[in-house]
Design an enzyme around this catalytic site. Structure first.
Site, short mmCIF file in Angstrom:
data_model
loop_
_atom_site.label_atom_id
_atom_site.label_comp_id
_atom_site.label_asym_id
_atom_site.label_seq_id
_atom_site.Cartn_x
_atom_site.Cartn_y
_atom_site.Cartn_z
CE LYS A 160 -4.09 2.32 6.82
NZ LYS A 160 -4.79 3.12 5.81
CD GLN A 179 -3.82 4.50 10.33
OE1 GLN A 179 -5.02 4.57 10.11
NE2 GLN A 179 -2.92 4.98 9.50
CD GLU A 232 -5.41 2.83 -0.63
OE1 GLU A 232 -4.55 2.20 -1.28
OE2 GLU A 232 -5.36 2.99 0.60
CG HIS A 292 -4.20 10.52 1.84
ND1 HIS A 292 -5.33 10.46 2.64
CD2 HIS A 292 -3.39 9.51 2.27
CE1 HIS A 292 -5.21 9.46 3.49
NE2 HIS A 292 -4.04 8.86 3.29
CD GLU A 321 -7.54 12.71 3.26
OE1 GLU A 321 -6.94 13.50 2.51
OE2 GLU A 321 -7.77 11.52 2.95
CB THR A 335 -7.68 -4.64 1.73
OG1 THR A 335 -6.86 -4.28 2.85
CG2 THR A 335 -7.41 -3.71 0.57
CG ASP A 364 -2.03 0.97 1.19
OD1 ASP A 364 -2.38 1.42 0.08
OD2 ASP A 364 -2.58 1.29 2.25
NE ARG A 415 -8.53 6.79 8.75
CZ ARG A 415 -7.73 6.59 7.70
NH1 ARG A 415 -6.48 6.19 7.87
NH2 ARG A 415 -8.19 6.76 6.48
CG ASP A 470 -6.17 -0.11 2.95
OD1 ASP A 470 -6.38 -1.26 3.35
OD2 ASP A 470 -5.18 0.56 3.28
CD GLU A 517 -6.50 4.85 4.01
OE1 GLU A 517 -5.77 4.06 3.41
OE2 GLU A 517 -6.09 5.68 4.86
#
Lengths: 423, 423
Positions: free
Chosen positions: A262, A249, A210, A143, A373, A266, A136, A246, A242, A208
């Protein structure tokens, strides 16, 4: 490549394809599907159907393509991908020929069209690949800047290495799952400021947005993939969500990077769109400053003009509400750079490996690829069409990632969607 | 387990086993080997021989063991490992029986002993597993403290999370290689203080002395492995040398952790020693302070009393010089805690996955498992028996990791060695 007949916008298929479909004859993405009670088979999306390559091969129509019969019956595309680029192109050319409007081989054979085309709604779409390694990256300038501000509010948002190399890490391959797989809210260690860590379900479950590329076998131990020509080793591109916890993490990630925040899931899209199909949508990638070291320096920097979006549906709002739109062409680091960097130390790349871009985010509000975000770390909730507010995902929420190239007066080369509901 | 007949110290084999061998009949570790020009076969180490399980199965002597014949001819132990613990024990019991001194089935059959036992020096020993995921922990208190001091000289050496959870990250599975594989010095981005990054071969090539455990299939997506009973999912233990390029690592590793500084090669030993064979050498693991959260709390904390050492040989000093000795029982986090933590978010564990301990280091000089610790980041070179000095590895150097339990008046349960020469 501009005269590749398989991407000619004038091509038409004898298959009835709805206006605006992700899957015109110029696309022909690969996937793996299963009829109810059946075993996995390799297929190609065409309009609202899956074109059953295993069936077409059994009918003798792929005899001159150098693919082992067993590859059409495999649980993933890996063994087909291992056959290499010239075979990828052979099969694509043949499938394009068979589906082209003037070709009688299938449409003219009694019952064969019906046996070869399965309505997509009647099959289960599996994860198209079984990645050996899953890498990843973190290749969106915006970002990385946004997350740096949130995770390290007192420091420079972008760390000193970021513009010199495509920062990345290894993710977990065992939890790469098909679109539609329910996502169980993970438990883990959570820690608020000035309190001891505690155990519980994540309170900051995030998405996420991606885009990942999937490799053929690219090199042996001790070799590197040179930057120019690196794309020769890329089979195709897939959408990725993904999922991220948070809070898990934030507490675990220093000094060795993300792990359990994570690794719980996925999700990847069901359709791998080949680089050949994407060729008409290649665009210049952003200029880089400072100039990168030579092993990352490209004769031609090429991104892909993919329109991406994230939508949310909730139990009270079954019609999904788009919360973010962004274009993949804004990525600072290209796929070629990612692959050249990842192999610069001589580590081998296998067929079916997954390299994800990192979250794709733009500069303006409404173009961020993650909730952390979009809501500024949960401090500014977003409001959905139903009036509901979201800081992070709640149980029952469904996240949907979509992507396509072209449209309008050009063929629409779509990726379908990646969907997951929080269980 | 204390009355497991396969570990009885009184057991003797009809195979002639040299005094001090790593592989008495109480050990019976599994591996994969190849005769010159042959295909991979599953074997067991006994004295100076490999016991050819594929051959023994062909002779009909494993008919009552529930292992598919194909597993004995596989390129890795993965498919055998997938058969689960009761089958692991069935096979171990049967192999122990066949090799026991009074058993006539092999030694009494004309020519069968010669066909079943291959001198280890005449075969190639392959990597015993093909890991799906490879996780590397950081579970030695002393190593984490030492590295924290070197990498973050101005901060607390141990980060706040370290005593609350077994810090770990995903490594690369494609570059997990067999002992004996030449290690090409990796190139990468190197950056000195106050200079721009440059491209070149690593100048700080290092070893990491580690011990890894190999799992059976342990759980499905969304499930966790409970801490008590976690070892039921562990097949066995293997030696690991996690080669590291310290300069590449130092520049790349923030914020997402080690990537190319580690992914170029990880050497593993040829022999997987089963937990059953190690049972007589289980010891109390160090007490933990603070008390850990419940999902990591063990009814009984059990380490393994493995004597480990690292030796170096050089072109001018072919006889290897031991540079470090340490005991694995000092590890702060146990294998059970590592597995329970790694799955606490519901990520699946597959048969043949590799979980490495992180560098094993003790508190005193001469007990560190890496050169960066032994030489204080290269500032205090070590002197070898030849008079040569080393800060990090030079071309032509060979690193050898060895390990064993017991010895003296107890059976010696050895792991053989992991060897790699810098090419």
């Amino acid at each position: 490549m501009s005269n590749d007949p398989t991407t000619d916008p004038r091509l038409r298929s004898w298959v009835d394809i709805a206006e605006g479909s992700d899957f015109p004859i110029q696309n022909l993405p690969y996937g793996v599907f299963r009829r109810p009670g059946g075993t996995p088979r390799m297929g190609v999306a065409i309009g609202g159907f899956v074109f059953d390559l295993a069936g077409v091969a059994e009918a003798g129509l792929l005899d001159h393509v150098a693919v082992e019969q067993s590859a059409f019956h495999s649980s993933s595309l890996n063994s087909f991908i291992a056959s290499g680029r010239s075979v990828w192109r052979q099969l694509r050319a043949r499938v394009s020929e068979l589906l082209e409007i003037s070709c009688p081989e299938i449409k003219g054979a009694p019952g064969l069209a019906d046996r070869s085309l399965v309505p997509m709604s009647e099959v289960e779409l599996l994860a198209p690949i079984e990645p050996g390694d899953y890498v990843d990256f973190y290749s969106s300038l915006q970002h990385a800047t946004n997350l740096g501000r949130l995770f390290r509010p007192d420091g420079e948002p972008l760390l000193p290495n970021w513009r010199h190399l495509p920062v990345g890490y290894h993710g977990r391959s065992s939890s790469v799952v098909a679109s539609g797989t329910p996502i169980k809210r993970p438990t883990g260690q959570l820690k608020g400021p000035d309190e001891p860590p505690r155990w519980g379900p994540t309170e900051r479950l995030d998405i996420e947005l991606e885009v990942g590329f999937i490799t053929g076998r690219a090199n042996s131990l001790g070799e590197s993939v040179p930057i120019n020509g690196a794309e020769e080793h890329i089979f195709g591109v897939v959408l990725v969500n993904d999922w991220s916890a948070r809070d898990i993490q934030a507490w675990e990630y220093q000094p060795l990077g993300p792990f359990l925040g994570k690794s719980f899931a996925t999700s990847i899209g069901p359709w791998v769109v080949t680089l050949d199909a994407l060729e008409p949508f290649r665009v210049a990638a952003p200029a880089q400053d400072p100039v990168v070291l030579e092993y990352l320096r490209e004769e031609q920097r090429r991104g892909i003009d993919i329109h991406l979006e994230v939508a949310l549906a909730t139990p009270d709002m079954p019609k999904a509400h788009v919360i973010s739109r962004v274009n993949f062409s804004e990525m600072y680091w290209t796929m070629a750079q990612q692959l050249a960097h990842a192999t610069s130390n001589g580590t081998p790349v296998r067929a079916g490996d997954l390299y994800a871009s990192g979250t794709v985010s733009g500069a303006e509000a409404g173009t961020f690829g993650s909730l952390i975000e979009l809501t500024r770390n949960g401090s500014e909730p977003i409001t959905l069409a139903s009036g509901e507010q979201r800081r992070f995902l709640e149980d029952g929420d469904t996240a949907i990632v979509r992507g396509f190239c072209g449209g309008g007066d050009r063929p629409r080369i779509g990726f379908g969607e990646v969907r997951g509901t929080v269980a």
